[in-house]
Design a protein around this motif. Structure first.
Motif, PDB file in Angstrom:
ATOM      1  N   VAL A  67      16.374 -38.648 -24.077  1.00 48.08           N
ATOM      2  CA  VAL A  67      16.574 -39.614 -22.997  1.00 48.08           C
ATOM      3  C   VAL A  67      17.389 -40.779 -23.561  1.00 48.08           C
ATOM      4  O   VAL A  67      16.947 -41.448 -24.498  1.00 48.08           O
ATOM      5  CB  VAL A  67      15.236 -40.127 -22.436  1.00 48.08           C
ATOM      6  N   THR A  68      18.561 -41.025 -23.013  1.00 51.32           N
ATOM      7  CA  THR A  68      19.466 -41.995 -23.611  1.00 51.32           C
ATOM      8  C   THR A  68      19.678 -43.219 -22.725  1.00 51.32           C
ATOM      9  O   THR A  68      19.245 -43.252 -21.569  1.00 51.32           O
ATOM     10  CB  THR A  68      20.814 -41.315 -23.937  1.00 51.32           C
ATOM     11  N   LEU A  69      20.330 -44.220 -23.298  1.00 50.13           N
ATOM     12  CA  LEU A  69      20.672 -45.462 -22.596  1.00 50.13           C
ATOM     13  C   LEU A  69      19.427 -46.185 -22.054  1.00 50.13           C
ATOM     14  O   LEU A  69      19.390 -46.619 -20.910  1.00 50.13           O
ATOM     15  CB  LEU A  69      21.670 -45.197 -21.463  1.00 50.13           C
ATOM     16  N   ILE A  70      18.422 -46.320 -22.918  1.00 50.04           N
ATOM     17  CA  ILE A  70      17.248 -47.131 -22.571  1.00 50.04           C
ATOM     18  C   ILE A  70      17.439 -48.529 -23.164  1.00 50.04           C
ATOM     19  O   ILE A  70      17.697 -48.665 -24.361  1.00 50.04           O
ATOM     20  CB  ILE A  70      15.946 -46.519 -23.120  1.00 50.04           C
ATOM     21  N   PHE A  71      17.320 -49.528 -22.330  1.00 48.53           N
ATOM     22  CA  PHE A  71      17.467 -50.910 -22.774  1.00 48.53           C
ATOM     23  C   PHE A  71      16.220 -51.754 -22.513  1.00 48.53           C
ATOM     24  O   PHE A  71      15.935 -52.675 -23.257  1.00 48.53           O
ATOM     25  CB  PHE A  71      18.663 -51.575 -22.085  1.00 48.53           C
ATOM     26  N   SER A  72      15.510 -51.453 -21.434  1.00 50.11           N
ATOM     27  CA  SER A  72      14.412 -52.328 -21.030  1.00 50.11           C
ATOM     28  C   SER A  72      13.054 -51.717 -21.334  1.00 50.11           C
ATOM     29  O   SER A  72      12.879 -50.488 -21.338  1.00 50.11           O
ATOM     30  CB  SER A  72      14.510 -52.640 -19.536  1.00 50.11           C
ATOM     31  N   LEU A  73      12.088 -52.581 -21.558  1.00 49.61           N
ATOM     32  CA  LEU A  73      10.724 -52.131 -21.795  1.00 49.61           C
ATOM     33  C   LEU A  73      10.135 -51.472 -20.555  1.00 49.61           C
ATOM     34  O   LEU A  73       9.408 -50.480 -20.647  1.00 49.61           O
ATOM     35  CB  LEU A  73       9.871 -53.314 -22.239  1.00 49.61           C
ATOM     36  N   ALA A  74      10.458 -52.018 -19.379  1.00 50.25           N
ATOM     37  CA  ALA A  74       9.947 -51.431 -18.140  1.00 50.25           C
ATOM     38  C   ALA A  74      10.504 -50.023 -17.940  1.00 50.25           C
ATOM     39  O   ALA A  74       9.764 -49.092 -17.588  1.00 50.25           O
ATOM     40  CB  ALA A  74      10.307 -52.325 -16.952  1.00 50.25           C
TER      41      ALA A  74
ATOM     42  N   GLU B  23       8.772 -46.131 -17.790  1.00 49.35           N
ATOM     43  CA  GLU B  23       9.053 -45.079 -16.812  1.00 49.35           C
ATOM     44  C   GLU B  23       9.493 -43.787 -17.497  1.00 49.35           C
ATOM     45  O   GLU B  23       9.163 -42.684 -17.034  1.00 49.35           O
ATOM     46  CB  GLU B  23      10.133 -45.557 -15.839  1.00 49.35           C
ATOM     47  N   VAL B  24      10.209 -43.916 -18.594  1.00 50.85           N
ATOM     48  CA  VAL B  24      10.622 -42.734 -19.358  1.00 50.85           C
ATOM     49  C   VAL B  24       9.406 -42.026 -19.947  1.00 50.85           C
ATOM     50  O   VAL B  24       9.308 -40.793 -19.911  1.00 50.85           O
ATOM     51  CB  VAL B  24      11.611 -43.143 -20.472  1.00 50.85           C
ATOM     52  N   ILE B  25       8.486 -42.792 -20.494  1.00 51.75           N
ATOM     53  CA  ILE B  25       7.257 -42.201 -21.029  1.00 51.75           C
ATOM     54  C   ILE B  25       6.505 -41.454 -19.931  1.00 51.75           C
ATOM     55  O   ILE B  25       6.010 -40.337 -20.131  1.00 51.75           O
ATOM     56  CB  ILE B  25       6.368 -43.294 -21.661  1.00 51.75           C
TER      57      ILE B  25
ATOM     58  N   TYR C  82       8.341 -50.064 -29.637  1.00 52.06           N
ATOM     59  CA  TYR C  82       7.484 -49.268 -30.519  1.00 52.06           C
ATOM     60  C   TYR C  82       6.011 -49.517 -30.202  1.00 52.06           C
ATOM     61  O   TYR C  82       5.188 -48.597 -30.244  1.00 52.06           O
ATOM     62  CB  TYR C  82       7.772 -49.591 -31.981  1.00 52.06           C
ATOM     63  N   GLN C  83       5.677 -50.753 -29.860  1.00 48.82           N
ATOM     64  CA  GLN C  83       4.302 -51.051 -29.442  1.00 48.82           C
ATOM     65  C   GLN C  83       3.940 -50.230 -28.201  1.00 48.82           C
ATOM     66  O   GLN C  83       2.828 -49.679 -28.127  1.00 48.82           O
ATOM     67  CB  GLN C  83       4.149 -52.538 -29.151  1.00 48.82           C
ATOM     68  N   ARG C  84       4.878 -50.115 -27.255  1.00 49.33           N
ATOM     69  CA  ARG C  84       4.624 -49.302 -26.055  1.00 49.33           C
ATOM     70  C   ARG C  84       4.402 -47.840 -26.442  1.00 49.33           C
ATOM     71  O   ARG C  84       3.565 -47.149 -25.861  1.00 49.33           O
ATOM     72  CB  ARG C  84       5.814 -49.404 -25.087  1.00 49.33           C
ATOM     73  N   TYR C  85       5.175 -47.369 -27.409  1.00 48.88           N
ATOM     74  CA  TYR C  85       5.015 -45.990 -27.892  1.00 48.88           C
ATOM     75  C   TYR C  85       3.606 -45.781 -28.445  1.00 48.88           C
ATOM     76  O   TYR C  85       2.935 -44.798 -28.114  1.00 48.88           O
ATOM     77  CB  TYR C  85       6.064 -45.706 -28.964  1.00 48.88           C
ATOM     78  N   GLU C  86       3.155 -46.711 -29.266  1.00 45.86           N
ATOM     79  CA  GLU C  86       1.813 -46.587 -29.833  1.00 45.86           C
ATOM     80  C   GLU C  86       0.748 -46.629 -28.748  1.00 45.86           C
ATOM     81  O   GLU C  86      -0.241 -45.872 -28.800  1.00 45.86           O
ATOM     82  CB  GLU C  86       1.581 -47.711 -30.837  1.00 45.86           C
ATOM     83  N   GLN C  87       0.932 -47.500 -27.772  1.00 50.93           N
ATOM     84  CA  GLN C  87      -0.034 -47.595 -26.681  1.00 50.93           C
ATOM     85  C   GLN C  87      -0.097 -46.293 -25.887  1.00 50.93           C
ATOM     86  O   GLN C  87      -1.175 -45.840 -25.483  1.00 50.93           O
ATOM     87  CB  GLN C  87       0.329 -48.766 -25.773  1.00 50.93           C
TER      88      GLN C  87
ATOM     89  N   VAL D 294      19.215 -56.410 -19.123  1.00 46.20           N
ATOM     90  CA  VAL D 294      19.046 -54.964 -19.317  1.00 46.20           C
ATOM     91  C   VAL D 294      19.692 -54.168 -18.189  1.00 46.20           C
ATOM     92  O   VAL D 294      20.183 -53.050 -18.411  1.00 46.20           O
ATOM     93  CB  VAL D 294      17.557 -54.597 -19.487  1.00 46.20           C
ATOM     94  N   GLN D 295      19.727 -54.720 -16.967  1.00 42.12           N
ATOM     95  CA  GLN D 295      20.393 -54.037 -15.878  1.00 42.12           C
ATOM     96  C   GLN D 295      21.902 -53.976 -16.124  1.00 42.12           C
ATOM     97  O   GLN D 295      22.542 -52.935 -15.920  1.00 42.12           O
ATOM     98  CB  GLN D 295      20.108 -54.736 -14.548  1.00 42.12           C
ATOM     99  N   VAL D 296      22.451 -55.093 -16.572  1.00 39.29           N
ATOM    100  CA  VAL D 296      23.884 -55.123 -16.904  1.00 39.29           C
ATOM    101  C   VAL D 296      24.194 -54.113 -18.002  1.00 39.29           C
ATOM    102  O   VAL D 296      25.184 -53.368 -17.924  1.00 39.29           O
ATOM    103  CB  VAL D 296      24.304 -56.546 -17.342  1.00 39.29           C
ATOM    104  N   LEU D 297      23.358 -54.056 -19.018  1.00 39.71           N
ATOM    105  CA  LEU D 297      23.599 -53.146 -20.129  1.00 39.71           C
ATOM    106  C   LEU D 297      23.506 -51.687 -19.704  1.00 39.71           C
ATOM    107  O   LEU D 297      24.304 -50.845 -20.156  1.00 39.71           O
ATOM    108  CB  LEU D 297      22.599 -53.427 -21.258  1.00 39.71           C
ATOM    109  N   GLU D 298      22.550 -51.366 -18.837  1.00 33.76           N
ATOM    110  CA  GLU D 298      22.446 -49.983 -18.355  1.00 33.76           C
ATOM    111  C   GLU D 298      23.679 -49.590 -17.561  1.00 33.76           C
ATOM    112  O   GLU D 298      24.263 -48.513 -17.775  1.00 33.76           O
ATOM    113  CB  GLU D 298      21.193 -49.808 -17.490  1.00 33.76           C
TER     114      GLU D 298
END
Length: 374
Positions: free
Chosen positions: A163-170, A174-176, A239-244, A338-342
């Motif tokens: 899954v590519t082009l992830i910029f935001s924590l939110a 959703e990807v998880i 990474y914290q979200r990944y651990e959670q 993050v919206q601009v970056l996506e």
């Protein structure tokens, strides 16, 4: 003294190369990086392929064959890129076997022009999976809103996804969720979950580029003090979200059924601002079970003078959140950034794909047809 790349690997970071070309394959460059520099995977994107194909004569023979067959440009583009990815997958196959499928992966991206079309993205991902026909392939799907159901659908079919082009924590959350949903459907379909793999590519340096630009416009001392801090803070919180996610009942049920975790992948780790240390997006993001895909220049910099800690992520979450809070106090709108970056990320890949297509179409029309083969 332990060399930095060995230290990085020992810390649990998989080193992948963010580059691929026919020249790397024919010269043995990729094989040497795998053998000597701990490279355990390869990522590609439309910009990488545009640079590779337009900047080398190693594609001349295949272009001649394609011209002889009078294939359409889109078909030619896919035949060229899947040829390289298939070859690279064969080079990485021993790594794939030695790591039981954790590493040794090669990624190829769906046509970025269809990033906002769910059904076409699913169809293209299936086609790429079939065309490359290697178990160590990752099909890359952008994490645009419309890409999320495509990610779940492809995982449910047993297709391994980057899954590519992830910029935001939110969006990462959703990807998880899409990853879990896809594996749950795969389990319902009776698929072997252990055979399905995924990584979540969280982009790093581009976050600093955008936020630093906004900080520079503010021109205050407080703003200057926050330059270069956002990207690493953002990635550490990811990474914290990944651990959670790894301790939830939902994931534990999938894990017990044989599923492998969706590892975070640090992408865009080449430093854009020359005033920053050229190894910062590697050495400041060391943690177990992550991938860092880097351009060769960054790889060489780390090998030459990188100071690699055992872990530079755990214990930083509070400070990382404070960095984002401080940015918000200065009026830096995280959601807008993050919206601009996506949007820019998809647009840049669109432009690379279109540019490559135009050049390839011209080349096919002027290349002498040949039936000779490799």
């Amino acid at each position: 003294m332990t060399d930095p790349l060995t230290a990085l690997t020992d810390a649990g970071v998989s080193i992948w190369l963010d580059d691929l070309s026919r020249e790397r394959l024919t010269s043995g460059s990729l094989a040497r990086l795998v053998a000597d520099q701990h490279v355990a995977g390869v990522t590609t994107n439309p910009t990488i392929f545009a640079k590779a194909i337009t900047g080398s004569d190693t594609y001349t023979e295949q272009l001649g064959q394609l011209a002889a067959r009078r294939v359409e440009m889109d078909t030619a583009l896919r035949e060229i890129t899947t040829f390289d990815v298939r070859w690279a997958a064969d080079v990485l196959r021993p790594v794939y076997d030695a790591t039981d499928g954790v590493d040794g992966r090669v990624s190829i991206e769906v046509d970025p022009r269809i990033a906002h079309d769910t059904e076409r993205t699913i169809a293209e991902a299936k086609a790429l999976w079939w065309l490359v026909d290697r178990p160590n392939l990752f099909v890359k799907i952008p994490a645009a809103k419309q890409g999320l159901p495509a990610i779940s659908a492809c995982l449910a079919e047993g297709i391994s996804i980057n899954v590519t082009l992830i910029f935001s924590l939110a969006r990462y959350g959703e990807v998880i969720d899409a990853f879990h949903a896809g594996l749950e459907r795969a389990r319902e379909n009776g698929r072997d979950l252990a055979s399905i793999s995924s990584v979540a590519s969280f982009f790093v340096s581009r976050v600093d580029t955008e936020i630093d630009h906004r900080l520079d416009k503010l021109g205050s001392d407080n703003a200057a003090g926050l330059r270069g801090k956002a990207a690493i803070a953002n990635a550490r919180l990811a990474y914290q979200r990944y651990e959670q996610a790894c301790v939830t009942e939902r994931w534990q049920a999938l894990h017990q059924a044989g599923a492998r975790p969706q590892r975070p992948l640090w992408a865009s780790t080449g430093v854009k601002d020359p005033s920053y240390p050229d190894t910062r997006y590697v050495v400041d993001l060391v943690a177990p079970e992550v991938v860092n895909t880097m351009p060769e220049a960054t790889l060489r910099a780390v090998a030459d003078h990188g100071v690699v800690p055992a872990d530079s992520v755990h214990g930083t979450y509070e400070a990382a959140q404070q960095t984002l809070d401080d940015l918000a106090e200065l009026g830096i709108d995280y959601d807008d950034v993050v919206q601009v970056l996506e949007e820019e990320g998809v647009a840049k890949f669109d432009a690379s794909w279109d540019h490559l297509g135009e050049q390839l179409a011209r080349t096919l029309s002027t290349t002498p047809a040949t039936a000779s083969g490799r």
